[in-house]
Scaffold this motif. Sequence first.
Motif, PDB file in Angstrom:
ATOM      1  N   THR A 210       0.810  -1.220   0.000  1.00 49.40           N
ATOM      2  CA  THR A 210       0.000   0.000   0.000  1.00 49.40           C
ATOM      3  C   THR A 210       0.843   1.270   0.000  1.00 49.40           C
ATOM      4  N   LYS A 211       1.830   1.359   0.879  1.00 52.46           N
ATOM      5  CA  LYS A 211       2.650   2.580   0.938  1.00 52.46           C
ATOM      6  C   LYS A 211       3.412   2.803  -0.359  1.00 52.46           C
ATOM      7  N   ASP A 212       3.901   1.719  -0.949  1.00 49.70           N
ATOM      8  CA  ASP A 212       4.632   1.839  -2.207  1.00 49.70           C
ATOM      9  C   ASP A 212       3.706   2.290  -3.337  1.00 49.70           C
ATOM     10  N   PHE A 213       2.482   1.794  -3.321  1.00 52.88           N
ATOM     11  CA  PHE A 213       1.493   2.164  -4.341  1.00 52.88           C
ATOM     12  C   PHE A 213       1.250   3.670  -4.319  1.00 52.88           C
ATOM     13  N   PHE A 214       1.133   4.237  -3.123  1.00 48.07           N
ATOM     14  CA  PHE A 214       0.832   5.663  -2.998  1.00 48.07           C
ATOM     15  C   PHE A 214       2.070   6.545  -3.164  1.00 48.07           C
ATOM     16  N   GLU A 215       3.221   6.057  -2.752  1.00 48.68           N
ATOM     17  CA  GLU A 215       4.429   6.879  -2.818  1.00 48.68           C
ATOM     18  C   GLU A 215       5.109   6.826  -4.173  1.00 48.68           C
ATOM     19  N   SER A 216       5.004   5.690  -4.860  1.00 47.57           N
ATOM     20  CA  SER A 216       5.760   5.518  -6.109  1.00 47.57           C
ATOM     21  C   SER A 216       4.900   4.916  -7.210  1.00 47.57           C
ATOM     22  N   PRO A 217       3.902   5.650  -7.704  1.00 45.15           N
ATOM     23  CA  PRO A 217       3.101   5.123  -8.813  1.00 45.15           C
ATOM     24  C   PRO A 217       3.965   4.953 -10.058  1.00 45.15           C
ATOM     25  N   THR A 218       3.696   3.921 -10.843  1.00 46.48           N
ATOM     26  CA  THR A 218       4.510   3.670 -12.031  1.00 46.48           C
ATOM     27  C   THR A 218       3.710   3.739 -13.329  1.00 46.48           C
ATOM     28  N   THR A 219       2.392   3.834 -13.234  1.00 45.57           N
ATOM     29  CA  THR A 219       1.552   3.938 -14.429  1.00 45.57           C
ATOM     30  C   THR A 219       0.617   5.138 -14.304  1.00 45.57           C
ATOM     31  N   LEU A 220       0.077   5.565 -15.429  1.00 39.38           N
ATOM     32  CA  LEU A 220      -0.857   6.686 -15.435  1.00 39.38           C
ATOM     33  C   LEU A 220      -2.095   6.363 -14.604  1.00 39.38           C
ATOM     34  N   THR A 221      -2.581   5.132 -14.713  1.00 38.58           N
ATOM     35  CA  THR A 221      -3.756   4.716 -13.927  1.00 38.58           C
ATOM     36  C   THR A 221      -3.489   4.849 -12.439  1.00 38.58           C
ATOM     37  N   GLU A 222      -2.357   4.335 -11.970  1.00 42.23           N
ATOM     38  CA  GLU A 222      -2.028   4.411 -10.549  1.00 42.23           C
ATOM     39  C   GLU A 222      -1.923   5.864 -10.096  1.00 42.23           C
ATOM     40  N   ALA A 223      -1.283   6.695 -10.897  1.00 42.62           N
ATOM     41  CA  ALA A 223      -1.111   8.102 -10.527  1.00 42.62           C
ATOM     42  C   ALA A 223      -2.451   8.803 -10.382  1.00 42.62           C
ATOM     43  N   LYS A 224      -3.369   8.554 -11.298  1.00 40.63           N
ATOM     44  CA  LYS A 224      -4.695   9.167 -11.219  1.00 40.63           C
ATOM     45  C   LYS A 224      -5.474   8.660 -10.012  1.00 40.63           C
ATOM     46  N   LEU A 225      -5.340   7.371  -9.714  1.00 37.00           N
ATOM     47  CA  LEU A 225      -6.092   6.782  -8.606  1.00 37.00           C
ATOM     48  C   LEU A 225      -5.655   7.324  -7.252  1.00 37.00           C
ATOM     49  N   ILE A 226      -4.398   7.754  -7.127  1.00 36.29           N
ATOM     50  CA  ILE A 226      -3.949   8.296  -5.838  1.00 36.29           C
ATOM     51  C   ILE A 226      -4.138   9.807  -5.767  1.00 36.29           C
ATOM     52  N   GLY A 227      -4.764  10.387  -6.790  1.00 32.56           N
ATOM     53  CA  GLY A 227      -5.150  11.796  -6.715  1.00 32.56           C
ATOM     54  C   GLY A 227      -4.235  12.778  -7.417  1.00 32.56           C
ATOM     55  N   ILE A 228      -3.249  12.296  -8.165  1.00 30.21           N
ATOM     56  CA  ILE A 228      -2.387  13.214  -8.921  1.00 30.21           C
ATOM     57  C   ILE A 228      -3.155  13.715 -10.144  1.00 30.21           C
ATOM     58  N   ASN A 229      -3.054  15.013 -10.431  1.00 32.09           N
ATOM     59  CA  ASN A 229      -3.767  15.554 -11.594  1.00 32.09           C
ATOM     60  C   ASN A 229      -2.922  16.505 -12.441  1.00 32.09           C
ATOM     61  N   ASN A 230      -1.602  16.476 -12.234  1.00 30.42           N
ATOM     62  CA  ASN A 230      -0.680  17.226 -13.102  1.00 30.42           C
ATOM     63  C   ASN A 230       0.113  16.236 -13.947  1.00 30.42           C
ATOM     64  N   PHE A 231      -0.116  16.231 -15.255  1.00 34.71           N
ATOM     65  CA  PHE A 231       0.568  15.305 -16.156  1.00 34.71           C
ATOM     66  C   PHE A 231       1.091  16.057 -17.378  1.00 34.71           C
ATOM     67  N   SER A 232       2.245  15.614 -17.878  1.00 34.26           N
ATOM     68  CA  SER A 232       2.822  16.280 -19.041  1.00 34.26           C
ATOM     69  C   SER A 232       3.706  15.337 -19.848  1.00 34.26           C
ATOM     70  N   ASP A 233       3.689  15.513 -21.175  1.00 31.74           N
ATOM     71  CA  ASP A 233       4.727  14.927 -22.014  1.00 31.74           C
ATOM     72  C   ASP A 233       6.006  15.713 -21.748  1.00 31.74           C
ATOM     73  N   PHE A 234       7.152  15.128 -22.105  1.00 28.65           N
ATOM     74  CA  PHE A 234       8.393  15.831 -21.813  1.00 28.65           C
ATOM     75  C   PHE A 234       9.468  15.515 -22.850  1.00 28.65           C
TER      76      PHE A 234
END
Length: 340
Positions: A210-234
């Motif tokens: 659980t802690k790893d899931f929230f601290e270190s998301p590795t996919t776009l789905t995981e990042a969105k599910l933990i509440g991140i909403n800033n995304f960018s190509d680079f």
Amino acid sequence: MLVCKIKKDFKNFKLDVDFEMENESLGFLGASGSGKSLTLKAIGGLIKPDSGKIILNGRTLFDSEKKINLRPQDRRVGYLFQDYALFPNFTVEENVRAGLREKADITDKLKEMQIYDIKDKIPAYISGGERQRTALCRILVNKPDILLLDEPFSALDEFLKNSIEEEVLNIIRKYDLKTILVSHNKDEVYRMCDNIISISNGKSGEKKETKDFFESPTTLTEAKLIGINNFSDFEIVKDEIFLKAWGIRLKGKVKAHGKICALRSRDIILSEKSINDNSIRIEDYHLIENIDSFLVILNQDDKKYDDLRIEIKKEAYKELQDGPKYFTIYPRKLLFLKEE
């Protein structure tokens, strides 16, 4: 141990789930309609997969090749439905007895679950918490090998939800039950689960602590599910990274992979003065007030760029006497996401 490797085609939706779990509390985190509840229904025997197998503590519940598909009542799976599925015309005691596979004295169990005093009432005349305890009692009298919780707290108000959640956790610990919790509430899953699997568009992701899931998301789905909403190509050129979505260039070496990076709104620093080479002057911003924080929305040119969202505690914002003049992004705070 539970082994679940199944597929099912619903014509307009395909379920493809593959995971294993030991004696743990596992959370399924995903958006509505992602396939979380369908997976529980397959484990509980309420829907039949097209292919695959489900094995619980060495017992085969389903195997398409061996043509095994045990009835729900033979699976020793406890399923707590979102609406509790109580019989409206049965008393509390009758509802609990309706789950019994064999005759037994349930008095002690009714007392243990604090529903003995209401055993003669029907569901319409008891509280939401009492209905949930009744449903749990009906499950526990049959000594299940696993407990499936399908959005169990969604119908409760915030005050009641916290106390009932604690009760359910105590029951899980007391009976040492392996548990799967389905939820779209990230805080709920964080508090209750040892490990998490994301489910998106019917497909299960990798199981993570659980802690790893929230601290270190590795996919776009995981990042969105933990509440991140800033995304960018680079793009990376020498010692600079260009964040295309916001038109921002940052100095510093980064180890990047994938095509998308994410940035938590709380990881962006607001200040009255420039902090370093990656401090950027704020020309204009929009402010949204939350209960304990403000959300600062920045956009240099809304015709060219996406909004950049920055969260700041109200106390910290008030210390900026004339409002924020700069924002700073540390490249090490960028999260680089794998393609899905």
